[in-house]
Design a protein around this motif. Structure first.
Motif, PDB file in Angstrom:
ATOM      1  N   SER A 142       9.636  -1.425  -3.193  1.00 55.26           N
ATOM      2  CA  SER A 142      10.569  -2.437  -2.693  1.00 55.26           C
ATOM      3  C   SER A 142      10.272  -3.792  -3.306  1.00 55.26           C
ATOM      4  O   SER A 142       9.160  -4.064  -3.780  1.00 55.26           O
ATOM      5  CB  SER A 142      10.496  -2.538  -1.164  1.00 55.26           C
ATOM      6  N   THR A 158      15.366  -1.596  -2.298  1.00 53.61           N
ATOM      7  CA  THR A 158      14.374  -0.547  -2.545  1.00 53.61           C
ATOM      8  C   THR A 158      14.664   0.149  -3.865  1.00 53.61           C
ATOM      9  O   THR A 158      15.813   0.383  -4.231  1.00 53.61           O
ATOM     10  CB  THR A 158      14.400   0.494  -1.410  1.00 53.61           C
ATOM     11  N   ARG A 189      11.864   1.860   3.228  1.00 55.31           N
ATOM     12  CA  ARG A 189      13.170   1.509   3.812  1.00 55.31           C
ATOM     13  C   ARG A 189      13.113   0.062   4.269  1.00 55.31           C
ATOM     14  O   ARG A 189      12.116  -0.375   4.852  1.00 55.31           O
ATOM     15  CB  ARG A 189      13.512   2.431   4.991  1.00 55.31           C
ATOM     16  N   ARG A 214      19.100   0.701  -2.954  1.00 56.74           N
ATOM     17  CA  ARG A 214      19.779   0.140  -1.795  1.00 56.74           C
ATOM     18  C   ARG A 214      19.386  -1.321  -1.665  1.00 56.74           C
ATOM     19  O   ARG A 214      18.228  -1.691  -1.884  1.00 56.74           O
ATOM     20  CB  ARG A 214      19.395   0.895  -0.519  1.00 56.74           C
ATOM     21  N   GLN A 234      10.285  -3.715   7.021  1.00 53.68           N
ATOM     22  CA  GLN A 234       9.886  -2.679   6.072  1.00 53.68           C
ATOM     23  C   GLN A 234       9.205  -1.523   6.798  1.00 53.68           C
ATOM     24  O   GLN A 234       8.380  -1.719   7.687  1.00 53.68           O
ATOM     25  CB  GLN A 234       8.915  -3.239   5.028  1.00 53.68           C
ATOM     26  N   ASP A 287       8.159   5.314  -1.201  1.00 55.09           N
ATOM     27  CA  ASP A 287       9.204   5.663  -0.236  1.00 55.09           C
ATOM     28  C   ASP A 287       9.305   4.578   0.836  1.00 55.09           C
ATOM     29  O   ASP A 287       8.557   4.581   1.809  1.00 55.09           O
ATOM     30  CB  ASP A 287       8.903   7.023   0.403  1.00 55.09           C
TER      31      ASP A 287
END
Length: 227
Positions: A198, A137, A78, A115, A224, A76
């Motif tokens: 990622s 990601t 971003r 994304r 990140q 998980d």
């Protein structure tokens, strides 16, 4: 009674009790002390094989458990493109945006991402030391393999990536590698990281590979987040 006169029932059920005393005594081939017959080499080999299988199975289960924990911890992710990161400033000019969109689109076409991001960071101390950053990601089962594939694709676009080597990945873990390549703007150091959530790459103008690796770790810390 001789062996020749043994009945079928006796062969199946075993010897009948022999009445030598007030209580019948049953003949038996078992150890009178109640123990088991001595175990031969075949029995020992089975025991060793079972022990080895158990050890291998436990080791495999531990490896799977470690891999599962790592995937759960890293999946998980971003990625952002903050205004400032690692002493650099995001370049929002039309030319920089166009370059960033081109890199991001090409990157996203090479690997299926949930994304993707792309941007150009300028160095306030020297405009010739810009950094091109792009990534995305997704759940990656084999991060190093996917990162190596992206370096290969980059080589197809910009020219051969030379001196590619692993470098410390920093606090987020995963794998990070850096090397050198050439483009229309000259020679660039190029770095990439990948973990189970990622993957990203950076191109560094007018910087050594070692300097770029250190800067890329700082950029990663700034862009990140997990969880």
């Amino acid at each position: 009674m001789s062996d020749a006169h043994l009945t079928e029932r006796q062969l199946v059920e075993g010897p009948e009790p022999v009445e030598l005393t007030d209580e019948p005594i049953t003949l038996s081939t078992h150890d009178p002390a109640g123990g088991s017959p001595p175990k031969g080499p075949a029995s020992r080999r089975r025991r060793i094989a079972l022990t080895v299988a158990l050890v291998v199975g436990l080791a495999g289960a531990a490896a799977l458990g470690t891999a599962g924990w790592r995937i759960a911890r890293e999946k998980d992710v971003r990625l952002g493109t903050p205004d400032r990161v690692a002493g650099l400033t995001r370049d929002d000019s039309d030319r920089a945006r166009s370059t960033a969109d081109y890199l991001r689109s090409g990157f996203a076409a090479d690997i299926e991402l949930d994304r993707s991001v792309g941007t150009v960071y300028s160095d306030p101390a020297d405009e010739k030391r810009a950094v091109l950053f792009f990534g995305g990601t997704t759940l990656l089962w084999q991060p190093e393999r996917d990162l190596d594939s992206l370096f290969g694709l980059m080589a197809d676009e910009t020219g051969r990536v030379t001196d590619l080597r692993g470098v410390p990945a920093g606090r987020y873990g995963g794998v990070m590698k850096c090397g050198r390549t050439s483009g229309d703007g000259g020679d660039f150091a190029v770095c990439g990281w990948a973990d189970h959530g990622s993957v990203a790459m950076g191109m560094f103008a007018n910087r050594s590979v070692d300097e770029s690796a250190d800067l890329f770790r700082q950029i990663r810390d700034g862009v990140q987040t997990r969880g």
